[in-house]
Design an enzyme around this catalytic site. Structure first.
Site, mmCIF file in Angstrom:
data_model
loop_
_atom_site.group_PDB
_atom_site.id
_atom_site.type_symbol
_atom_site.label_atom_id
_atom_site.label_comp_id
_atom_site.label_asym_id
_atom_site.label_seq_id
_atom_site.Cartn_x
_atom_site.Cartn_y
_atom_site.Cartn_z
ATOM 1 N N THR A 40 -77.308 -77.880 -7.431
ATOM 2 C CA THR A 40 -78.588 -77.219 -7.723
ATOM 3 C C THR A 40 -79.614 -78.232 -8.201
ATOM 4 O O THR A 40 -80.787 -78.196 -7.801
ATOM 5 C CB THR A 40 -78.387 -76.129 -8.791
ATOM 6 O OG1 THR A 40 -77.385 -75.213 -8.346
ATOM 7 C CG2 THR A 40 -79.677 -75.380 -9.062
ATOM 8 N N TYR A 88 -55.113 -79.122 -5.952
ATOM 9 C CA TYR A 88 -55.166 -78.140 -7.032
ATOM 10 C C TYR A 88 -53.881 -77.307 -7.101
ATOM 11 O O TYR A 88 -53.444 -76.919 -8.185
ATOM 12 C CB TYR A 88 -56.377 -77.223 -6.854
ATOM 13 C CG TYR A 88 -57.684 -77.840 -7.301
ATOM 14 C CD1 TYR A 88 -57.742 -78.678 -8.409
ATOM 15 C CD2 TYR A 88 -58.876 -77.579 -6.620
ATOM 16 C CE1 TYR A 88 -58.933 -79.247 -8.822
ATOM 17 C CE2 TYR A 88 -60.083 -78.139 -7.032
ATOM 18 C CZ TYR A 88 -60.102 -78.976 -8.132
ATOM 19 O OH TYR A 88 -61.293 -79.537 -8.543
ATOM 20 N N GLN A 99 -57.052 -88.638 -4.696
ATOM 21 C CA GLN A 99 -57.937 -89.623 -5.328
ATOM 22 C C GLN A 99 -58.164 -90.832 -4.431
ATOM 23 O O GLN A 99 -59.251 -91.412 -4.425
ATOM 24 C CB GLN A 99 -57.376 -90.065 -6.680
ATOM 25 C CG GLN A 99 -57.519 -89.024 -7.782
ATOM 26 C CD GLN A 99 -58.936 -88.508 -7.963
ATOM 27 O OE1 GLN A 99 -59.123 -87.303 -8.093
ATOM 28 N NE2 GLN A 99 -59.935 -89.376 -7.968
ATOM 29 N N ARG A 106 -66.250 -91.845 -1.093
ATOM 30 C CA ARG A 106 -67.402 -92.223 -1.933
ATOM 31 C C ARG A 106 -67.858 -93.650 -1.619
ATOM 32 O O ARG A 106 -69.059 -93.936 -1.580
ATOM 33 C CB ARG A 106 -67.043 -92.095 -3.411
ATOM 34 C CG ARG A 106 -66.757 -90.675 -3.867
ATOM 35 C CD ARG A 106 -66.581 -90.630 -5.378
ATOM 36 N NE ARG A 106 -65.858 -89.451 -5.807
ATOM 37 C CZ ARG A 106 -66.381 -88.238 -5.930
ATOM 38 N NH1 ARG A 106 -67.650 -88.044 -5.632
ATOM 39 N NH2 ARG A 106 -65.646 -87.225 -6.358
ATOM 40 N N GLU A 129 -74.476 -87.995 -5.557
ATOM 41 C CA GLU A 129 -73.765 -86.974 -6.321
ATOM 42 C C GLU A 129 -72.390 -87.538 -6.672
ATOM 43 O O GLU A 129 -71.517 -87.646 -5.837
ATOM 44 C CB GLU A 129 -73.619 -85.687 -5.506
ATOM 45 C CG GLU A 129 -72.964 -84.560 -6.291
ATOM 46 C CD GLU A 129 -72.868 -83.267 -5.495
ATOM 47 O OE1 GLU A 129 -72.458 -82.261 -6.073
ATOM 48 O OE2 GLU A 129 -73.205 -83.271 -4.286
ATOM 49 N N ARG A 190 -69.881 -70.776 -14.697
ATOM 50 C CA ARG A 190 -70.515 -71.044 -13.404
ATOM 51 C C ARG A 190 -69.472 -71.220 -12.307
ATOM 52 O O ARG A 190 -69.699 -70.817 -11.158
ATOM 53 C CB ARG A 190 -71.404 -72.290 -13.517
ATOM 54 C CG ARG A 190 -72.640 -72.061 -14.373
ATOM 55 C CD ARG A 190 -73.401 -73.342 -14.663
ATOM 56 N NE ARG A 190 -74.588 -73.075 -15.472
ATOM 57 C CZ ARG A 190 -75.320 -74.006 -16.061
ATOM 58 N NH1 ARG A 190 -74.993 -75.290 -15.932
ATOM 59 N NH2 ARG A 190 -76.379 -73.672 -16.782
ATOM 60 N N GLU A 199 -60.768 -73.447 -6.286
ATOM 61 C CA GLU A 199 -60.842 -73.565 -7.742
ATOM 62 C C GLU A 199 -60.271 -72.363 -8.494
ATOM 63 O O GLU A 199 -60.404 -72.281 -9.710
ATOM 64 C CB GLU A 199 -62.305 -73.799 -8.148
ATOM 65 C CG GLU A 199 -62.872 -75.090 -7.587
ATOM 66 C CD GLU A 199 -64.374 -75.243 -7.816
ATOM 67 O OE1 GLU A 199 -64.861 -76.378 -7.700
ATOM 68 O OE2 GLU A 199 -65.058 -74.238 -8.107
#
Length: 265
Positions: A40, A88, A99, A106, A129, A190, A199
């Site tokens: 956002t 997860y 990872q 990245r 980000e 959130r 999640e």
């Protein structure tokens, strides 16, 4: 003979000019807890600073790992694996794999060459980000402390991470960090609201652990950092506990603070 020596010289000059321009770019990462509001926030910035470039987290890559050994046919598609979901669901089995892949993705984003239009601007600002640094000092470190990475995996991760940082040097260096701060409780609220399928199993305790890692690294400066240029990097802390997406005054305040921070780098 003259033309043969002139062309390489021109190429060398062009390369150096391009390199000099790239060195003037201000590179920043937006860091913060899961569901703190990074996406956002990036939309807010991109709407205001349209001459800047923004690189979002490669979430879709983590959710869609395509098998390279699959024999394609006209009637079928390659199978996909959701690596984020696997991590997860079974962190002890998949944390090192995740990872490794997340950090590699990245690195790919941070070393991407800038486009010519960006290089021609008077002010060049690039916003990421998260970064290859939070991959290590927030997420991999947390997984190690939770014993989802064993001693060998953590040692190997740090070894190749340090090598790549040193190898790519300035291409992955940051000039500043924007730290989006909110309580773990607000982030968890959130997270539940956005209802991302991967999640569902995340607990508040995990967000509390990530929050503490961010505080140690970016606020208290107690995290042991291996790279000199990151030890005293400027950090802008922005409290985003309150909604800023539907509050224009709050959004304007964040934009103004970021603008002033970037101007001072």
């Amino acid at each position: 003979m003259k033309s043969q020596t002139t062309k390489p010289l021109q190429q060398s000059i062009s390369t150096n000019l391009s390199s000099n321009k790239e060195m003037q770019v201000k590179r920043l990462s937006v860091e913060g807890n899961i569901a703190v509001g990074k996406s956002t926030f990036l939309r807010l910035l991109s709407n205001t600073f349209q001459e800047w470039s923004f690189a979002t987290e490669p979430l879709k890559k983590w959710q869609n790992i395509q098998s390279t050994s699959f024999q394609t046919t006209t009637s079928s598609k390659p199978p996909m694996d959701n690596l984020l979901q696997l991590m997860y669901d079974d962190p002890k089995r998949w944390s090192y794999t995740f990872q490794t892949f997340s950090c590699m993705s990245r690195f790919k984003i941070q070393i991407q060459p800038l486009s010519e239009p960006v290089l021609k601007q008077q002010e060049h600002v690039q916003i990421f980000e998260r970064s290859v640094y939070s991959d290590r000092y927030i997420f991999a470190k947390t997984l190690y402390e939770l014993q989802h990475l064993n001693e060998m995996e953590w040692t190997l991760y740090q070894e190749w991470h340090t090598f790549l940082i040193q190898e790519f040097s300035r291409r992955v260096a940051l000039d500043g960090i924007i730290y989006l701060w909110a309580t773990p409780e607000k982030c968890f609220e959130r997270l539940q609201r956005r209802a991302r399928k991967e999640e569902k199993t995340l607990q508040l305790q995990y967000l509390e652990k990530l929050h503490d890692q961010h505080e140690s690294w970016l606020t208290k400066k107690t995290t042991e950092v291996s790279f000199e240029n990151m030890k005293n990097i400027p950090v802008l802390l922005l409290n985003v506990e309150e909604d800023f997406e539907n509050n224009s005054a709050a959004g304007d305040e964040l934009n103004n603070r970021v603008k002033a921070f970037v101007a001072g780098l």
